[in-house]
Design a protein around this motif. Structure first.
Motif, PDB file in Angstrom:
ATOM      1  N   ILE A  12       0.850  -1.202   0.000  1.00 38.81           N
ATOM      2  CA  ILE A  12       0.000   0.000   0.000  1.00 38.81           C
ATOM      3  C   ILE A  12       0.881   1.246   0.000  1.00 38.81           C
ATOM      4  N   VAL A  13       0.551   2.180  -0.892  1.00 40.59           N
ATOM      5  CA  VAL A  13       1.236   3.482  -0.911  1.00 40.59           C
ATOM      6  C   VAL A  13       0.161   4.561  -0.977  1.00 40.59           C
ATOM      7  N   GLY A  14       0.511   5.773  -0.576  1.00 38.60           N
ATOM      8  CA  GLY A  14      -0.471   6.853  -0.678  1.00 38.60           C
ATOM      9  C   GLY A  14       0.163   8.205  -0.456  1.00 38.60           C
ATOM     10  N   GLY A  15      -0.565   9.228  -0.871  1.00 38.37           N
ATOM     11  CA  GLY A  15      -0.097  10.593  -0.651  1.00 38.37           C
ATOM     12  C   GLY A  15      -1.016  11.575  -1.344  1.00 38.37           C
ATOM     13  N   PHE A  16      -0.987  12.818  -0.887  1.00 35.16           N
ATOM     14  CA  PHE A  16      -1.835  13.849  -1.498  1.00 35.16           C
ATOM     15  C   PHE A  16      -1.278  14.248  -2.861  1.00 35.16           C
ATOM     16  N   GLY A  17      -2.195  14.413  -3.817  1.00 31.45           N
ATOM     17  CA  GLY A  17      -1.790  14.895  -5.136  1.00 31.45           C
ATOM     18  C   GLY A  17      -0.798  13.988  -5.829  1.00 31.45           C
ATOM     19  N   LEU A  18      -1.024  12.687  -5.701  1.00 28.46           N
ATOM     20  CA  LEU A  18      -0.187  11.674  -6.368  1.00 28.46           C
ATOM     21  C   LEU A  18       1.258  11.649  -5.884  1.00 28.46           C
ATOM     22  N   THR A  19       1.512  12.249  -4.718  1.00 27.28           N
ATOM     23  CA  THR A  19       2.848  12.131  -4.125  1.00 27.28           C
ATOM     24  C   THR A  19       2.892  10.850  -3.296  1.00 27.28           C
ATOM     25  N   LEU A  20       4.041  10.558  -2.714  1.00 25.12           N
ATOM     26  CA  LEU A  20       4.148   9.420  -1.794  1.00 25.12           C
ATOM     27  C   LEU A  20       4.420   9.968  -0.397  1.00 25.12           C
ATOM     28  N   SER A  21       3.649   9.525   0.573  1.00 26.87           N
ATOM     29  CA  SER A  21       3.832  10.003   1.946  1.00 26.87           C
ATOM     30  C   SER A  21       5.187   9.554   2.486  1.00 26.87           C
ATOM     31  N   GLU A  22       5.709  10.314   3.436  1.00 24.48           N
ATOM     32  CA  GLU A  22       6.963   9.921   4.084  1.00 24.48           C
ATOM     33  C   GLU A  22       6.715   8.783   5.059  1.00 24.48           C
TER      34      GLU A  22
END
Ligand code: THU
Length: 160
Positions: free
Chosen positions: A96-106
């Motif tokens: 699972i990956v995720g982040g706002f605006g198609l970024t990747l969270s730290e």
């Protein structure tokens, strides 16, 4: 009365390169899957990739809707697609990956409770451990089985 404690062990990685090649590949699949995310309301894009026992990878991403509850998380999109298209094949790992605006969270992208419950059922159904990788660019976690992120799993199979 006695107090009982529960120990959970998991692996922590400080970069994707530190992970086993199979896990790296699955995280990269989840990053690709994130591109398909439709998250116009939250702006939070999630990608998930499920590895099946025969090596097949099934991708999913979160899909939102103007009628908010009609949307679905990336993990369940991926798992339901895997079960619908490859019935009976065990799911052995999910990244699972995720982040706002198609970024990747730290920080590691952690699945919601409903997705954990769905993971639990597929794990019980196959009888094989389903490992869970929560990815973040600064830190990634790997749990060996769903029980480690959902202790005391509700399992109606046990009621029989
Ligand atoms: N989301 C996921 O895709 N997976 C999770 O485990 C938690 C949340 C999605 C749902 C919604 O589209 C967005 O992230 C913001 O909550």
């Amino acid at each position: 009365m006695k107090t009982v404690s529960l120990d959970i062990n998991y692996e922590e990685y400080s970069s994707i390169e530190e992970m086993a090649p199979r896990d790296q590949a699955l995280v990269r699949e989840a990053i690709e899957a994130q591109q398909g995310s439709y998250a116009r309301y939250s702006g939070f894009n999630v990608g998930a990739a499920v590895l099946l026992e025969d090596g097949t990878v099934v991708r999913g991403s979160n899909q939102e809707n103007a009628a908010y509850p009609s949307g679905l998380c990336a993990e369940r999109t991926a798992m339901f697609a895997a079960s619908a298209n490859h019935p009976g094949k065990a799911m052995v790992c999910i990244a699972i990956v995720g982040g706002f605006g198609l970024t990747l969270s730290e920080e590691p992208c952690s699945p919601c409770g409903a997705c954990r419950q769905v993971m639990a059922e597929y794990q019980t159904l196959s009888g094989k451990p389903l490992s869970v990788i929560m990815f973040g660019t600064k830190k990634a976690w790997k749990f060996a089985r769903v029980d480690d992120i959902l202790p005391f799993i509700f399992d109606s199979f046990n009621e029989k």
